[in-house]
Design a protein around this motif. Sequence first.
Motif, PDB file in Angstrom:
ATOM      1  N   CYS A  98      -2.212  -4.270   3.245  1.00 53.88           N
ATOM      2  CA  CYS A  98      -1.366  -4.855   2.205  1.00 53.88           C
ATOM      3  C   CYS A  98      -0.572  -6.049   2.726  1.00 53.88           C
ATOM      4  CB  CYS A  98      -0.421  -3.793   1.645  1.00 53.88           C
ATOM      5  SG  CYS A  98       0.920  -3.327   2.752  1.00 53.88           S
ATOM      6  N   CYS A 104       0.839  -1.205   0.000  1.00 54.89           N
ATOM      7  CA  CYS A 104       0.000   0.000   0.000  1.00 54.89           C
ATOM      8  C   CYS A 104       0.877   1.260   0.000  1.00 54.89           C
ATOM      9  CB  CYS A 104      -0.942  -0.010   1.202  1.00 54.89           C
ATOM     10  SG  CYS A 104      -0.131   0.359   2.760  1.00 54.89           S
ATOM     11  N   CYS A 117       2.740   2.013   3.380  1.00 54.29           N
ATOM     12  CA  CYS A 117       3.922   1.180   3.623  1.00 54.29           C
ATOM     13  C   CYS A 117       5.049   1.565   2.651  1.00 54.29           C
ATOM     14  CB  CYS A 117       3.581  -0.298   3.493  1.00 54.29           C
ATOM     15  SG  CYS A 117       2.640  -0.924   4.903  1.00 54.29           S
ATOM     16  N   ARG A 163      -2.263   0.908  12.171  1.00 53.70           N
ATOM     17  CA  ARG A 163      -2.465   0.349  10.836  1.00 53.70           C
ATOM     18  C   ARG A 163      -2.062  -1.129  10.785  1.00 53.70           C
ATOM     19  NH1 ARG A 163       1.264   2.933   8.101  1.00 53.70           N
ATOM     20  NH2 ARG A 163       2.058   1.288   6.767  1.00 53.70           N
ATOM     21  N   ASN A 201       4.623  -4.541   5.699  1.00 56.45           N
ATOM     22  CA  ASN A 201       3.210  -4.726   5.332  1.00 56.45           C
ATOM     23  C   ASN A 201       2.327  -4.185   6.437  1.00 56.45           C
ATOM     24  OD1 ASN A 201       2.078  -7.086   7.136  1.00 56.45           O
ATOM     25  ND2 ASN A 201       4.176  -7.647   6.553  1.00 56.45           N
ATOM     26  N   CYS A 202       1.026  -4.146   6.184  1.00 56.33           N
ATOM     27  CA  CYS A 202       0.073  -3.710   7.214  1.00 56.33           C
ATOM     28  C   CYS A 202      -1.280  -4.352   6.927  1.00 56.33           C
ATOM     29  CB  CYS A 202      -0.034  -2.181   7.234  1.00 56.33           C
ATOM     30  SG  CYS A 202      -0.867  -1.484   5.805  1.00 56.33           S
TER      31      CYS A 202
HETATM   32 ZN    ZN Z   1       0.569  -1.436   3.952  1.00 54.07          ZN
END
Ligand code: ZN
Length: 738
Positions: free
Chosen positions: A130, A105, A108, A168, A126-127
């Motif tokens: 994503c 995303c 990120c 997030r 990542n989060c």
């Molecule tokens: Zn992310």
Amino acid sequence: MLLINITGVVQGVGFRPFIYKLALEEKISGYVLNSSAGVEIKAEGEEKYLETFIERIKNELPPAASITEFIIKKCEDDNFQNFIIQKSRLNDEGLTFIPADLALCTDCLKELNDKKDFRYDYSFINCTNCGPRYSIIEALPYDRPETSMKNFPMCKTCDNEYKDPLNRRFHAQPVACHNCGPHLKLLNNKLKTIKGDPIEETIRLLKSGKVLGIKGIGGFHICIDGENKDAVKSLRQKKNRPHKPFAIMCQIENIKEIAEYNIEEEKILKSAAAPIVILKKSGNFLKNIAPENPNIGIFLPYAPLHYQLFQNGLKFLVMTSGNPPAEPIEKNEEKLTKICDYFLTHNRDIINKCDDSIVKFNKKEMQILRRARGYVPTRIKLPIDTIPTLGCGAELKLSFSLTKGDSLLMSPYFGNNGNKTTMDFYLETLARYKKWFNIEPELVACDLQPDFSTTKFAESLGLPIKRVQHHHAHMASVMAEHNINEQVIGVIYDGTGYGTDGNIWGGEILMGDFKEFERVYHLEYMPLPSGDSSIKNPVRLAYAYGLVSDCDMNYLSDITKLEKQIINKQIENNFNLFQTSSIGRLFDAVSAIIGLKSKISFEAEAAMALEFICSKDINLKEIYNYRIENGIIGVREIIKEIIKDLHSGVSKDFISRKFHNTIIDFTVNSVVKSAKKYGIKKIVLCGGVMLNGIILPELINILELKGFSVYTNRMLPPGDSSVSAGQTLVANSLREGV
Ligand code: ZN
Ligand code: ZN
Ligand code: FE
């Protein structure tokens, strides 16, 4: 109080923390939870806050989320004290949800490039919006211990973020950092570690023309610098792939140098699925990447480590599936050591291999050519109730489908044949799907073709079995997607499908529903000498098609005397000769008749050459004369006239246009007559030939102008991958008592 039920892409995409945050901001109490259908919210609060709460849900969605249904009901207050994220609730069918892999995303990406960030330059950032999902899941529930992240216990910082509903990274299962997560490694093709920074070294090697195996999300890519001509040449040799186009990965700001795209295409490129999008080439750039092709497949970087490669002047990477010839994508280095010089790899295991998806925006419609990473295992809602059923699929574009109740789950694309390694991949994935979704098939469906690996597999299961005609299954796949459970007229144009009369069908206009069909029109049967070998040698088809159309075919070059003699005998004695109504074969034959492609090295190469050469002048309305008698659309006259045109010096682009016009004309005619005969207004268009950029959009235009509703495959591919889906519906309708 409001009870809100939301369906769509709302799980595994940061939806619950998003709702949680909004609820706090709008002073709402209640809860949010994942249900088997989507997300359920109970919201209590002041009227004005409730209103903005709902508005904001709709307007501020997380990047990877999308809503299909938003149902609000008023009910009695429960007097909640606060707002909480509750445990997931699954329904009786136990159909759990597994999220698809999501591209990196923008938040990120920012952190990845921010020198001050805690995860600066971390290749696995990542989060909740994503990161990998499907590809790392072993078992359910989808929690870290059941994924390949189980080997990486979280450090304090990651754990705090993971537990904070306002962060997030709240419940982002693959969350990790430099200290606690997976790491990159660079290996040579003896699988010995190379010293130095893996990314820097990889960039240096790519620029010097080396072939790199790069471990991504769903498997390996074989990667070279797209601007290095010698590297492209050597990769073509190593992969035994003389002409088939390669896909290019590049950053969005560089696409314009090599291809054109519109707003729709930009949306797809930037979507969380991040598929390869077929775009129109611009300029003469990178000639050997997609030779003789006006289009090129382009995708954006989607894993953090992809982004890290676009430095020091690397702009265009050829990224092709990391598979040995004719085998499925690989998740380990071992089988790729003959092709790759080095490997950029890492220690996060890929559990479920998943190739890149390929899509195309065909003037009006988005079409999925290959459905895999980013789109699986998304559930498709069915218009009929099903018992647990397995659709085993066809042979090309291998896939399976499982159904239960009103849900269908289709596998990713496994490969383009039914050989042992591809079937192993198929079986391994099937075992996982059955477990994850708790579906133990009670009914199995397969193709009529007895020799398919999938048919043999279906027969080996010892379950009640329904054999479904190939084109009927194609048609049912479109009906399923569009929630149609009534009679339709189906135009199914493809390469090969076993017919109920034992011939090879593929130019079919059917009338029917899930249960049964009538073959209303079809292309005239033409000879297909020795099956497979003439599919790879369209010139043999050209010769045979010309011969039975009473044409002198001695003008054909690229065919030996011996080949001609054999075909003459086959036709004379009707020996080792199949009869086919396939429109794909007609394309192949015409392509070779006018001298475009005598031999092919990949599927649909000859047909595509014919499409690409077609004159863009849409004012050319001429058609070849054809005859329709007793439901048979004549082919011989068309062949005869094409050869006449060719000999009188008519240009190939004009012949191709006339040929395309003819197909559109006889299709519209047959559809109109069939529709009138049966009083039907719904028309289904499917089969691989519907990927043609002239035939599909023009058919849709004309048929809609005539007042028909036209349906095509959207979430499923128009080609043979969807056969497994259609099979399950036909089989269920054929059950006793239905
Ligand atoms: Zn992310
Ligand atoms: Zn950490
Ligand atoms: Fe087909």
